[in-house]
Write an enzyme that holds these catalytic residues in place. Structure first.
Site, PDB file in Angstrom:
ATOM      1  N   GLY A 138       0.787  -1.377   0.053  1.00  0.00           N
ATOM      2  CA  GLY A 138       0.030   0.195   0.011  1.00  0.00           C
ATOM      3  C   GLY A 138       0.842   1.360   0.109  1.00  0.00           C
ATOM      4  O   GLY A 138       0.702   2.258  -0.638  1.00  0.00           O
ATOM      5  N   HIS A 139       1.787   1.240   0.906  1.00  0.00           N
ATOM      6  CA  HIS A 139       2.750   2.400   0.895  1.00  0.00           C
ATOM      7  C   HIS A 139       3.581   2.558  -0.366  1.00  0.00           C
ATOM      8  O   HIS A 139       3.941   3.888  -0.992  1.00  0.00           O
ATOM      9  CB  HIS A 139       3.771   2.307   1.998  1.00  0.00           C
ATOM     10  CG  HIS A 139       3.241   2.338   3.395  1.00  0.00           C
ATOM     11  ND1 HIS A 139       3.095   1.216   4.082  1.00  0.00           N
ATOM     12  CD2 HIS A 139       2.512   3.148   4.388  1.00  0.00           C
ATOM     13  CE1 HIS A 139       2.497   1.322   5.316  1.00  0.00           C
ATOM     14  NE2 HIS A 139       2.318   2.473   5.452  1.00  0.00           N
ATOM     15  N   GLN A 189      -0.205  10.570  18.246  1.00  0.00           N
ATOM     16  CA  GLN A 189      -1.465   9.994  17.876  1.00  0.00           C
ATOM     17  C   GLN A 189      -2.014   8.682  18.502  1.00  0.00           C
ATOM     18  O   GLN A 189      -3.073   8.475  17.944  1.00  0.00           O
ATOM     19  CB  GLN A 189      -1.464  10.095  16.323  1.00  0.00           C
ATOM     20  CG  GLN A 189      -0.547   8.797  15.659  1.00  0.00           C
ATOM     21  CD  GLN A 189      -0.613   8.978  14.168  1.00  0.00           C
ATOM     22  OE1 GLN A 189       0.151   9.869  13.692  1.00  0.00           O
ATOM     23  NE2 GLN A 189      -1.008   8.105  13.493  1.00  0.00           N
TER      24      GLN A 189
HETATM   25  O1  PAF Z   1      -1.470   7.307   8.099  1.00  0.00           O
HETATM   26  C1  PAF Z   1      -0.191   7.316   8.881  1.00  0.00           C
HETATM   27  O2  PAF Z   1       0.596   6.334   8.883  1.00  0.00           O
HETATM   28  C2  PAF Z   1      -0.229   8.320   9.916  1.00  0.00           C
HETATM   29  O3  PAF Z   1      -1.446   8.687  10.481  1.00  0.00           O
HETATM   30  C3  PAF Z   1       0.733   9.318   9.381  1.00  0.00           C
HETATM   31  C4  PAF Z   1      -0.177  10.122   8.218  1.00  0.00           C
HETATM   32  C5  PAF Z   1       1.983   9.108   8.690  1.00  0.00           C
HETATM   33  C6  PAF Z   1       0.909  10.426  10.549  1.00  0.00           C
HETATM   34  O4  PAF Z   1       1.570   9.947  11.560  1.00  0.00           O
END
Ligand code: PAF
Length: 281
Positions: free
Chosen positions: A36-37, A61
């Site tokens: 996905g990445h 987060q």
């Molecule tokens: O989607 C993610 O992997 C994370 O929420 C992000 C956007 C890299 C922020 O830490």
């Protein structure tokens, strides 16, 4: 490809690219990179002269009872994937580089961040907005790439960029699935064999909802009830939410209309997985 943990190094490199008149794309990630990445990085490589991948497990987060300590990490594998995908620079900072001990400024959003995942993860999007805003200021990209699997995150970031007048184009990219339908996620690694099988209930519910809408069903209760009932047949699954909302405002919808996001979070054992589909009707 270079890798650095220093904000100043990133700034120096990006300044040099800018001096040469090159465009810059950013792919923000928390590492443990998968296909996905890779699809995000490849798209960024196709659309920009230079690409920065940030690889940072952002502590702010995660809620207090969430998986910050156990979140999977493998920087060596990440480097290989970034190299293959054609990235130019990995920004891999320590938490101390990003957050001073007396760090005290946050980007807080109302409404868009409050429904869906915001209900069970009330501080999550504050952490996401804050770190993404910092990454935007560090890299100053022309474009930034995010997956639609985190559809609410994408809506939140688009809103932040609009509200704060950030001059960055946000590019949303499609969900990448395993062959059997499971949406790719770093958290899939937590699943036992039995749970991995049970997790297919998410994509099956997505395909069922999509099918109902393609056949003309517009009533949210009818679509959501069918999806919930399918998920409830799986003994290892426990629904956090299955909801239909406007894809931009994340306001709940009683009938499908406009750009519709049907999204879910489901616990498979102790692992919380998300999936969704967006349809324009
Ligand atoms: O989607 C993610 O992997 C994370 O929420 C992000 C956007 C890299 C922020 O830490």
């Amino acid at each position: 490809m270079e890798i650095t943990g220093a904000i100043e190094e990133v700034r120096k490199q990006v300044k040099e690219w800018r001096r040469q008149g090159l465009s810059v794309g950013l792919v923000p990630t928390m590492g443990y990179l998968h296909e996905g990445h890779k699809s995000l990085i490849e798209r960024a490589v196709a659309e920009n002269d230079r690409v920065v991948v940030s690889d940072f497990v952002n502590p702010i987060q995660f809620g207090i009872n969430e998986d910050l300590a156990t979140y999977p990490r493998d920087i060596e594998a990440d480097k290989r994937l970034c190299e293959q995908a054609g990235a130019d620079l990995i920004f891999h900072p320590e938490a101390a580089e990003m957050y001073a001990p007396d760090f005290s400024t946050y980007v807080e959003m109302q409404k868009v961040s409050e429904g869906l995942c915001g209900k069970t993860r009330p501080t999550h999007f504050r952490g996401v907005c804050t770190v993404v805003c910092k990454l935007f200021h560090i890299v100053m990209p022309d474009r930034a790439y995010f997956g639609q699997k985190d559809a609410q995150q994408l809506a939140v970031i688009r809103r932040m960029v609009r509200d704060l007048d950030l001059d960055i184009q946000i590019v949303g990219c499609p969900i990448i699935r395993e062959e059997d339908g499971l949406a790719k996620s770093s958290r899939n690694t937590y699943l036992s064999r039995e749970e991995r099988k049970a997790a297919l209930v998410l994509s099956r519910a997505v395909f069922l909802g999509e099918d109902l809408m393609k056949k003309g069903e517009r009533d949210a209760d009818t679509i959501l009830a069918a999806m919930r009932s399918l998920i409830e047949q799986e003994p290892l699954a426990k629904i956090d939410y299955v909801e239909m909302v406007d894809a931009d405002s994340i306001e709940p919808l009683a009938r499908a209309r406009g750009r519709v996001l049907t999204a879910m979070a489901v616990y498979i054992g102790t692992t919380r997985l998300i999936d969704n589909f967006i349809m324009e009707v």
